[in-house]
Design a protein around this motif. Structure first.
Motif, PDB file in Angstrom:
ATOM      1  N   TYR A   1       0.892  -1.026  -0.001  1.00 22.56           N
ATOM      2  CA  TYR A   1       0.032  -0.170  -0.076  1.00 22.56           C
ATOM      3  C   TYR A   1       0.966   1.133  -0.048  1.00 22.56           C
ATOM      4  N   ASP A   2       1.931   1.256   0.816  1.00 19.82           N
ATOM      5  CA  ASP A   2       2.842   2.558   1.018  1.00 19.82           C
ATOM      6  C   ASP A   2       3.632   2.658  -0.476  1.00 19.82           C
TER       7      ASP A   2
ATOM      8  N   MET B   1       2.601   2.018  -3.291  1.00 22.45           N
ATOM      9  CA  MET B   1       1.955   2.251  -4.391  1.00 22.45           C
ATOM     10  C   MET B   1       0.912   3.468  -3.914  1.00 22.45           C
ATOM     11  N   ALA B   2       1.398   4.074  -2.882  1.00 19.09           N
ATOM     12  CA  ALA B   2       0.506   5.239  -2.592  1.00 19.09           C
ATOM     13  C   ALA B   2       0.361   6.319  -3.445  1.00 19.09           C
ATOM     14  N   ASP B   3       1.412   6.673  -4.332  1.00 19.39           N
ATOM     15  CA  ASP B   3       1.241   7.696  -5.187  1.00 19.39           C
ATOM     16  C   ASP B   3       0.967   7.161  -6.656  1.00 19.39           C
ATOM     17  N   TRP B   4       0.632   5.934  -6.894  1.00 19.67           N
ATOM     18  CA  TRP B   4       0.387   5.388  -8.112  1.00 19.67           C
ATOM     19  C   TRP B   4      -1.199   5.464  -8.492  1.00 19.67           C
ATOM     20  N   SER B   5      -1.680   5.822  -9.675  1.00 25.95           N
ATOM     21  CA  SER B   5      -2.820   6.045  -9.904  1.00 25.95           C
ATOM     22  C   SER B   5      -3.699   4.581  -9.802  1.00 25.95           C
TER      23      SER B   5
ATOM     24  N   ASP C   1      -3.131   2.668 -12.959  1.00 24.17           N
ATOM     25  CA  ASP C   1      -2.030   2.096 -13.103  1.00 24.17           C
ATOM     26  C   ASP C   1      -2.082   0.700 -12.339  1.00 24.17           C
TER      27      ASP C   1
END
Length: 157
Positions: free
Chosen positions: A127-128, A130-134, A137
């Protein structure tokens, strides 16, 4: 035309080598996670035993044969692993109502609790990371990984 195909072939080869390298890194991280989690469940537990416990938790109740098939593992090893898990109170074996010769392996409440505790330190890692992934994506990566796992060409959405 032949030069273009040769260039594309070389690019594909390089891209596949980079993908293989990335998978190798990912698997190293995953193996470390499994080893640490196994140790948290029970000191000295083998990573393969932890994987068996995890699979039964996720897909169970399972027979030993179904577990061996899902893990593509040796039934003899798995039988010993399940006995270890049973001795620790993490799984139970009960008669299979559909086949009197087989027994169903089920994770106990203690087993679920130990798995949750073992996974807790790494639980938010994905989760952390990929926190900034849309969301698109993340969904696309999921689609690509599934297609790779089952040997299909990914559907473009």
């Amino acid at each position: 035309m032949a030069d273009v195909k040769s260039e594309q072939s070389e690019e594909r080869h390089e891209a596949l080598q980079a993908l293989e390298s990335s998978f190798s890194e990912l698997m190293t991280v995953f193996r470390r996670f499994v080893s640490e989690a196994a140790e948290r469940v029970s000191p000295g537990m083998l990573p393969a035993t932890f994987k068996a416990l995890s699979v039964v938790s996720r897909f169970g109740p399972l027979t030993l044969s179904a577990l061996a098939e899902r893990l593509t593992a040796d039934k003899g090893f798995l039988s010993r692993a399940i006995s270890e898990l049973e001795d620790l109170g993490l799984v139970t074996r009960t008669p299979d109502p559909n086949d009197g010769r087989s027994r169903l392996i089920t994770v106990t409440e203690l087993g679920h609790a130990r798995l949750a505790d073992a996974r807790a330190p790494h639980e938010s890692r994905l989760y952390d990371a990929m926190a900034d992934w849309s969301i698109d994506d993340i969904r696309h990566l999921s689609t690509l990984l599934h297609a790779l796992a089952v040997g299909e060409v990914p559907v473009r959405g």
